[in-house]
Design a protein around this motif. Sequence first.
Motif, mmCIF file in Angstrom:
data_model
loop_
_atom_site.group_PDB
_atom_site.id
_atom_site.type_symbol
_atom_site.label_atom_id
_atom_site.label_comp_id
_atom_site.label_asym_id
_atom_site.label_seq_id
_atom_site.Cartn_x
_atom_site.Cartn_y
_atom_site.Cartn_z
ATOM 1 N N VAL A 42 40.916 35.243 37.256
ATOM 2 C CA VAL A 42 40.394 35.480 35.897
ATOM 3 C C VAL A 42 39.124 36.328 35.922
ATOM 4 O O VAL A 42 38.745 36.923 34.902
ATOM 5 C CB VAL A 42 40.117 34.148 35.162
ATOM 6 C CG1 VAL A 42 41.407 33.365 34.989
ATOM 7 C CG2 VAL A 42 39.061 33.308 35.877
ATOM 8 N N SER A 43 38.458 36.397 37.079
ATOM 9 C CA SER A 43 37.236 37.211 37.183
ATOM 10 C C SER A 43 37.538 38.668 37.524
ATOM 11 O O SER A 43 36.608 39.474 37.664
ATOM 12 C CB SER A 43 36.312 36.621 38.257
ATOM 13 O OG SER A 43 35.858 35.331 37.888
ATOM 14 N N TYR A 44 38.822 38.995 37.648
ATOM 15 C CA TYR A 44 39.237 40.358 37.970
ATOM 16 C C TYR A 44 40.297 40.797 36.954
ATOM 17 O O TYR A 44 41.508 40.725 37.235
ATOM 18 C CB TYR A 44 39.782 40.422 39.395
ATOM 19 C CG TYR A 44 38.782 39.966 40.440
ATOM 20 C CD1 TYR A 44 37.941 40.879 41.066
ATOM 21 C CD2 TYR A 44 38.666 38.617 40.782
ATOM 22 C CE1 TYR A 44 37.014 40.467 42.014
ATOM 23 C CE2 TYR A 44 37.743 38.195 41.732
ATOM 24 C CZ TYR A 44 36.916 39.129 42.338
ATOM 25 O OH TYR A 44 35.996 38.721 43.270
ATOM 26 N N PRO A 45 39.865 41.208 35.756
ATOM 27 C CA PRO A 45 40.790 41.506 34.655
ATOM 28 C C PRO A 45 41.889 42.497 35.014
ATOM 29 O O PRO A 45 43.055 42.290 34.649
ATOM 30 C CB PRO A 45 39.876 42.067 33.559
ATOM 31 C CG PRO A 45 38.534 41.505 33.873
ATOM 32 C CD PRO A 45 38.457 41.406 35.355
ATOM 33 N N LYS A 46 41.537 43.569 35.726
ATOM 34 C CA LYS A 46 42.543 44.562 36.079
ATOM 35 C C LYS A 46 43.600 43.952 36.993
ATOM 36 O O LYS A 46 44.809 44.186 36.821
ATOM 37 C CB LYS A 46 41.882 45.762 36.757
ATOM 38 C CG LYS A 46 42.856 46.894 37.068
ATOM 39 C CD LYS A 46 42.137 48.093 37.670
ATOM 40 C CE LYS A 46 43.143 49.206 37.993
ATOM 41 N NZ LYS A 46 42.446 50.390 38.596
ATOM 42 N N GLU A 50 47.718 43.286 36.493
ATOM 43 C CA GLU A 50 48.731 43.705 37.463
ATOM 44 C C GLU A 50 49.617 42.522 37.874
ATOM 45 O O GLU A 50 50.841 42.664 38.014
ATOM 46 C CB GLU A 50 48.055 44.305 38.700
ATOM 47 C CG GLU A 50 47.340 45.625 38.433
ATOM 48 C CD GLU A 50 46.578 46.116 39.662
ATOM 49 O OE1 GLU A 50 46.698 45.453 40.718
ATOM 50 O OE2 GLU A 50 45.870 47.125 39.558
ATOM 51 N N VAL A 51 48.994 41.373 38.059
ATOM 52 C CA VAL A 51 49.746 40.163 38.407
ATOM 53 C C VAL A 51 50.741 39.817 37.307
ATOM 54 O O VAL A 51 51.909 39.516 37.557
ATOM 55 C CB VAL A 51 48.788 38.979 38.658
ATOM 56 C CG1 VAL A 51 49.550 37.653 38.645
ATOM 57 C CG2 VAL A 51 48.067 39.152 39.988
ATOM 58 N N ALA A 52 50.274 39.872 36.054
ATOM 59 C CA ALA A 52 51.149 39.569 34.922
ATOM 60 C C ALA A 52 52.332 40.532 34.872
ATOM 61 O O ALA A 52 53.468 40.132 34.609
ATOM 62 C CB ALA A 52 50.349 39.627 33.618
#
Length: 481
Positions: A42-46, A50-52
């Motif tokens: 959650v601390s790495y929005p980008k 990509e995970v989503a």
Amino acid sequence: MGDTNLDGLIETLHAIAAVKFGSFKLKSGQMSPIYIDLRVIVSYPKKMTEVADLMWQTVHGGESKFQHVCGVPYTALPIATCISVKQNIPMLIRRKEGKDYGTKKMVEGHFKVGDKCLIVEDIVTSGSSVLETVQTLNNEGIKVDQAIVLLDREQGGKSSLANHGITLHSVLTLTQVVKTLHRMGKIESSLVEQTEHFIKSNRHDITVPSSIKTSNTDNKKKVFAVCKSYRERSESCQHSLSKKLYSIMETKSTNLALSVDLTKSNDILQIVDTVGPFVCIVKTHVDIVEDFSQSFVNHLSDLAKKHNFILFEDRKFADIGNTVNCQYNNGIFKISSWADIVNVHPVPGEGVIAGIKQTGLSLGRGCLLVAEMSSKGNLATGDYTKAAVKMAENHKDFVIGFICQSRLTDDPNFIHMTPGVKLSSGDDALGQQYSTPEDAVINKGADVIIVGRGIIQATDPVSTAKQYQQAGYNAYLQTLK
């Protein structure tokens, strides 16, 4: 999705300490050489976006299959939100605890009964968290047959979910992660070997039948495990009443319990006498009997001996220990004097068991915990159900099983009894949801099916009882080798 994308994802997860190596104590108490903490994403929005995207691609064109997505609370909620926004698919939120004010909803969002929902989770071990969310959605009439996870720990979750008719898709597996990191030179081969040994030693594939049926298709899926026979279960369990019940089930070739919810004692005795040869248990609600008497109880006990079945008073005690002890022993019903089994709601705590046990243990009686219910919107889910299982484990000398909608434990000391069973599935006007005998036994893992109105309101209760006996017993036979 290409291997390059996955390699990059695995490298990033290692770099941001979402994957750690060492010696870690897990929630289960096990010591693991690897720890996965995907909450840091959650601390790495980008990277979370990509995970989503990778998770959505893994479902293979899921946009045509689902009306909703729902993240398992709470870690998977941000990922589910990303999928919902990017793919323009409505999201549902499942509450872990119901509100005691306002609408008291367990599922937030707009939906229709019959809608299909994709479950989103970050990591799966046993699959229990996914199943809790599925159950809550099912209680609202929402269908679930697929789930997507970022990482499968390969410890039985996939097969457990398959047992409940749910296909688990995973972007990564634990083996894949460690082998990729070793290939990249990030970890030593010894860590790969330790992790693979841990996976192999801690794989908890749940015992499930040889065929199951999902809620959305009539095609049966093959899975790998089998159940024990009634004779084997009788030999494995400790309580004398459980042994007696399994012996009756084996001898009479039945796993059918009759719920005889009638208000006149003669009507009850008449139907019990005619249907008695086909059941292993007769379940009563004596507080609805308008002409209750000691003579009625005596006649009922005589029929139990005549037809060889167990008497179960469905009292559902739910008060402090002293009060339930008085309710169990005193008043006009004097339940402890004739009922082999009673049940309790775990909500008051272990005192409710102790109150019944104080008298019942010496009499050779047994107790069931109401761990799950078949009524729509009920609150006996999630942590409540887990607490009920824990309470049962603390009182194995008296608690012999559960009233439930799914198999809660493989401990042979506990019998699973499932109410809300009819020859055809559906529901009634008061929120009761019905399962077929096959669904209850094969899909949900029931040892005993409880049938009430399906028999007592039938034009021919005897032939109908035979149908249920055969359907339930045949389903049981399918679970054997």
